[in-house]
Design a protein around this motif. Structure first.
Motif, mmCIF file in Angstrom:
data_model
loop_
_atom_site.group_PDB
_atom_site.id
_atom_site.type_symbol
_atom_site.label_atom_id
_atom_site.label_comp_id
_atom_site.label_asym_id
_atom_site.label_seq_id
_atom_site.Cartn_x
_atom_site.Cartn_y
_atom_site.Cartn_z
ATOM 1 N N HIS A 200 -54.779 -73.908 40.738
ATOM 2 C CA HIS A 200 -56.186 -74.298 40.846
ATOM 3 C C HIS A 200 -56.452 -75.568 40.050
ATOM 4 C CE1 HIS A 200 -57.463 -69.862 41.668
ATOM 5 N NE2 HIS A 200 -56.660 -70.365 42.572
ATOM 6 N N TYR A 205 -56.689 -73.697 33.391
ATOM 7 C CA TYR A 205 -58.061 -73.694 32.867
ATOM 8 C C TYR A 205 -58.006 -73.931 31.362
ATOM 9 C CZ TYR A 205 -59.472 -71.991 37.421
ATOM 10 O OH TYR A 205 -59.691 -71.889 38.779
ATOM 11 N N ARG A 212 -59.519 -67.781 24.493
ATOM 12 C CA ARG A 212 -58.276 -66.993 24.585
ATOM 13 C C ARG A 212 -57.768 -66.655 23.187
ATOM 14 N NH1 ARG A 212 -57.097 -70.187 29.631
ATOM 15 N NH2 ARG A 212 -56.324 -71.918 28.377
ATOM 16 N N PHE A 228 -59.927 -61.448 36.738
ATOM 17 C CA PHE A 228 -59.827 -62.851 37.175
ATOM 18 C C PHE A 228 -58.802 -63.555 36.261
ATOM 19 C CE2 PHE A 228 -64.242 -61.382 37.734
ATOM 20 C CZ PHE A 228 -64.413 -61.504 39.104
ATOM 21 N N TYR A 230 -56.008 -65.181 36.673
ATOM 22 C CA TYR A 230 -55.269 -66.395 37.040
ATOM 23 C C TYR A 230 -53.826 -66.259 36.535
ATOM 24 C CZ TYR A 230 -54.304 -71.287 38.097
ATOM 25 O OH TYR A 230 -53.758 -72.449 38.590
ATOM 26 N N PHE A 234 -55.503 -65.036 29.136
ATOM 27 C CA PHE A 234 -56.101 -64.090 28.176
ATOM 28 C C PHE A 234 -55.134 -62.936 27.898
ATOM 29 C CE2 PHE A 234 -60.181 -66.074 29.322
ATOM 30 C CZ PHE A 234 -60.816 -66.104 28.083
ATOM 31 N N ASP A 250 -56.122 -60.139 39.734
ATOM 32 C CA ASP A 250 -56.471 -61.386 40.419
ATOM 33 C C ASP A 250 -56.126 -61.218 41.901
ATOM 34 O OD1 ASP A 250 -57.027 -64.434 39.155
ATOM 35 O OD2 ASP A 250 -56.339 -64.411 41.230
ATOM 36 N N VAL A 251 -56.759 -62.041 42.758
ATOM 37 C CA VAL A 251 -56.424 -61.975 44.191
ATOM 38 C C VAL A 251 -55.269 -62.894 44.560
ATOM 39 C CG1 VAL A 251 -58.580 -61.189 45.257
ATOM 40 C CG2 VAL A 251 -58.325 -63.602 44.632
ATOM 41 N N GLU A 278 -55.738 -57.536 43.461
ATOM 42 C CA GLU A 278 -56.864 -56.806 44.072
ATOM 43 C C GLU A 278 -58.165 -57.558 43.814
ATOM 44 O OE1 GLU A 278 -56.681 -52.599 43.228
ATOM 45 O OE2 GLU A 278 -58.617 -52.253 44.199
ATOM 46 N N ASP A 279 -59.148 -57.297 44.658
ATOM 47 C CA ASP A 279 -60.486 -57.837 44.444
ATOM 48 C C ASP A 279 -61.074 -57.163 43.193
ATOM 49 O OD1 ASP A 279 -63.095 -59.024 45.231
ATOM 50 O OD2 ASP A 279 -63.617 -56.920 45.520
ATOM 51 N N VAL A 280 -61.583 -57.967 42.280
ATOM 52 C CA VAL A 280 -62.065 -57.412 41.007
ATOM 53 C C VAL A 280 -63.209 -56.416 41.224
ATOM 54 C CG1 VAL A 280 -63.363 -57.985 38.903
ATOM 55 C CG2 VAL A 280 -61.283 -59.254 39.454
ATOM 56 N N ASP A 300 -63.794 -63.263 33.538
ATOM 57 C CA ASP A 300 -63.827 -64.727 33.602
ATOM 58 C C ASP A 300 -63.811 -65.167 35.069
ATOM 59 O OD1 ASP A 300 -63.717 -67.413 32.929
ATOM 60 O OD2 ASP A 300 -61.552 -67.422 32.636
ATOM 61 N N PRO A 302 -64.672 -66.966 38.851
ATOM 62 C CA PRO A 302 -64.863 -68.354 39.298
ATOM 63 C C PRO A 302 -66.359 -68.666 39.343
ATOM 64 C CG PRO A 302 -64.325 -66.936 41.160
ATOM 65 C CD PRO A 302 -64.202 -66.089 39.932
HETATM 66 N N1 SAH Z 1 -59.134 -66.518 33.021
HETATM 67 C C1 SAH Z 1 -58.287 -67.523 33.635
HETATM 68 C C2 SAH Z 1 -59.035 -68.405 34.625
HETATM 69 C C3 SAH Z 1 -59.768 -67.666 35.735
HETATM 70 S S1 SAH Z 1 -60.116 -68.636 37.121
HETATM 71 C C4 SAH Z 1 -57.589 -68.326 32.519
HETATM 72 O O1 SAH Z 1 -57.904 -68.141 31.338
HETATM 73 O O2 SAH Z 1 -56.724 -69.140 32.849
HETATM 74 C C5 SAH Z 1 -60.726 -67.492 38.266
HETATM 75 C C6 SAH Z 1 -59.678 -66.624 38.958
HETATM 76 O O3 SAH Z 1 -60.373 -65.649 39.731
HETATM 77 C C7 SAH Z 1 -58.750 -67.320 39.948
HETATM 78 O O4 SAH Z 1 -57.422 -67.081 39.575
HETATM 79 C C8 SAH Z 1 -59.030 -66.640 41.320
HETATM 80 O O5 SAH Z 1 -57.850 -66.442 42.079
HETATM 81 C C9 SAH Z 1 -59.614 -65.338 40.903
HETATM 82 N N2 SAH Z 1 -60.550 -64.678 41.826
HETATM 83 C C10 SAH Z 1 -61.596 -65.213 42.486
HETATM 84 N N3 SAH Z 1 -62.305 -64.260 43.133
HETATM 85 C C11 SAH Z 1 -61.691 -63.072 42.871
HETATM 86 C C12 SAH Z 1 -61.961 -61.727 43.220
HETATM 87 N N4 SAH Z 1 -63.014 -61.392 43.973
HETATM 88 N N5 SAH Z 1 -61.129 -60.769 42.760
HETATM 89 C C13 SAH Z 1 -60.059 -61.090 41.984
HETATM 90 N N6 SAH Z 1 -59.774 -62.346 41.605
HETATM 91 C C14 SAH Z 1 -60.565 -63.330 42.034
#
Ligand code: SAH
Length: 396
Positions: A200, A205, A212, A228, A230, A234, A250-251, A278-280, A300, A302
């Protein structure tokens, strides 16, 4: 007058405060026949000088401002000196054991639409505006001069670039092609996986660096849920802090695979972490139904609020994940929750979390506030650039 933008009556206030954007609605004549990338002088309805900027005919942000001083020359030297000044500002952060730093932070460094991140010997640029597009050559040359040993890679593939009518551009500018994953030292302790070519943004990030580190301090013997995740940032810090277990959700399988390699690279215990694709929202609901509890839940997500028209829906989204997240926190545990939507300011964010706690039926309070790290410099007159805010919330 040639290349002069005249504003509508009384639309000069934000420019007098040095806000760097002029919206199309503020222009006296919205259909000017000026080419993309034309340097323009902006004047008030009465003809008073306001500043110099660059015109972009397709974007809602019709002009991005480069100077409010009539004597400033808008040329390569100006951009070169602003880049050097920005890089200079980051020296302390690098000296504190960070090999991943944001060298240029767009409006915060008076270079609207230019992001530059450095990961070890790779410098990644991302140009999202016509304003910076016209200075492409000087941007590349300045980095070649500043870091002759480094490689320069471009990730100009942002949505805002398309809004400006610019096509995507990615690839090596000079030097080597980066490997799929590299490991970049953070706060002198952890090596973060970074995917420059296919990850990304520019690959990582960096804005969450301090948060973190903060998560590490909350992780001793904790059951941690990293939503989330990534590439697991964390989660790596939580393991370093002595977490009993870490669930990373994460997805993106690409991100989760890199996260797994990060655990090995840092010699952390793979037996204490799980990677779940999986979807959060679905995962949180499942855990709530199963009555699972964690000592530390990290949310965390998007950017939910892309523009003013979806702000309400975005707030509902934040409230939903925070309600579910709070239900999963054991008494005495913590929620670390973030929003990276520039449109959601700190007050609104706190209100959303307060409403989420009410809906979850928990008593909670704010222990500390968190924010984007210092290299993600905020433009004083442009509060939208203070985009990332976080709260450490204790469940009582
Ligand atoms: N916390 C991370 C950055 C997160 S960025 C760090 O410290 O580096 C946001 C992440 O959310 C991305 O990896 C994206 O793939 C994921 N994402 C977006 N929508 C999502 C969902 N509905 N379920 C799970 N993951 C999701």
């Amino acid at each position: 007058m040639q290349n002069t933008i005249i504003l509508k009556e009384s639309r000069e206030k934000s420019l007098l405060r040095h806000h760097p954007w002029v919206f199309s609605k503020a222009l006296e004549n919205e259909d000017l026949k000026l080419d993309r990338g034309t340097i323009v002088t902006v004047v008030s309805h009465e003809g008073a000088f306001l500043g110099y900027g660059v015109y972009s005919p397709k974007s809602q942000i019709r002009v991005r401002m480069l100077s409010f001083d009539e004597n400033t020359k808008i040329n390569d030297e100006l951009i070169d000196s602003r880049i050097k000044n920005a890089c200079d500002l980051r020296k302390n952060l690098i000296a504190r054991g960070n090999d991943g730093v944001r060298l240029v932070s767009s409006e915060g460094d008076f270079l609207p639409g230019l992001i530059v991140d450095k990961y070890n010997e790779f410098i990644v640029i991302s140009i999202s505006s016509s304003c910076m597009e016209i200075f492409y050559d000087v941007i590349c040359n300045t980095f070649k001069e500043l870091y002759p040993e480094a490689s320069l890679y471009e990730r100009s593939d942002t949505k805002s670039r398309l809004k400006e009518g610019l096509s995507e551009r990615c690839g090596v500018i000079f030097g080597k092609e980066p490997p799929e994953v590299i490991y970049v030292k953070e706060n002198n302790e952890i090596y973060m996986p970074v995917e420059i070519m296919h990850g990304h943004k520019t690959g990582a990030y960096l804005d969450q660096r301090q948060s973190r580190l903060h998560a590490k301090s909350l992780s001793k013997n904790a059951r941690v849920l990293n939503c989330f995740s990534y590439t697991g940032g964390f989660g790596l810090w939580a393991l370093k802090g002595g977490a009993k277990s870490v669930d990373n959700i994460d997805v993106s399988s690409l991100a989760l695979n890199a996260a797994k390699t990060g655990v090995a690279f840092n010699h952390l215990d793979p037996g204490r972490c799980h990677f779940i694709k999986e979807d959060v929202f679905a995962f949180l609901r499942k855990q709530v139904e199963a009555g699972i509890k964690y000592d530390l839940v990290i949310l965390d997500p998007p950017k939910f609020a892309e523009n003013a028209s979806n702000l309400k829906r975005a707030c509902r989204g934040y409230q939903d994940i925070n309600r579910l997240g709070l239900k999963l926190v054991a008494k005495g545990g913590r929620l670390l929750t973030f929003s990276c939507s520039g449109l959601v300011d700190s007050n609104l964010f706190q209100k959303i979390i307060a409403d989420a706690a009410l809906e979850a039926g928990v008593e909670a309070s704010v222990i500390t506030t968190l924010r984007q790290d210092d290299d993600h410099v905020v433009s004083l007159p442009c509060p939208e650039t203070f985009y990332l805010k976080g709260l450490e919330v204790a469940v009582r």
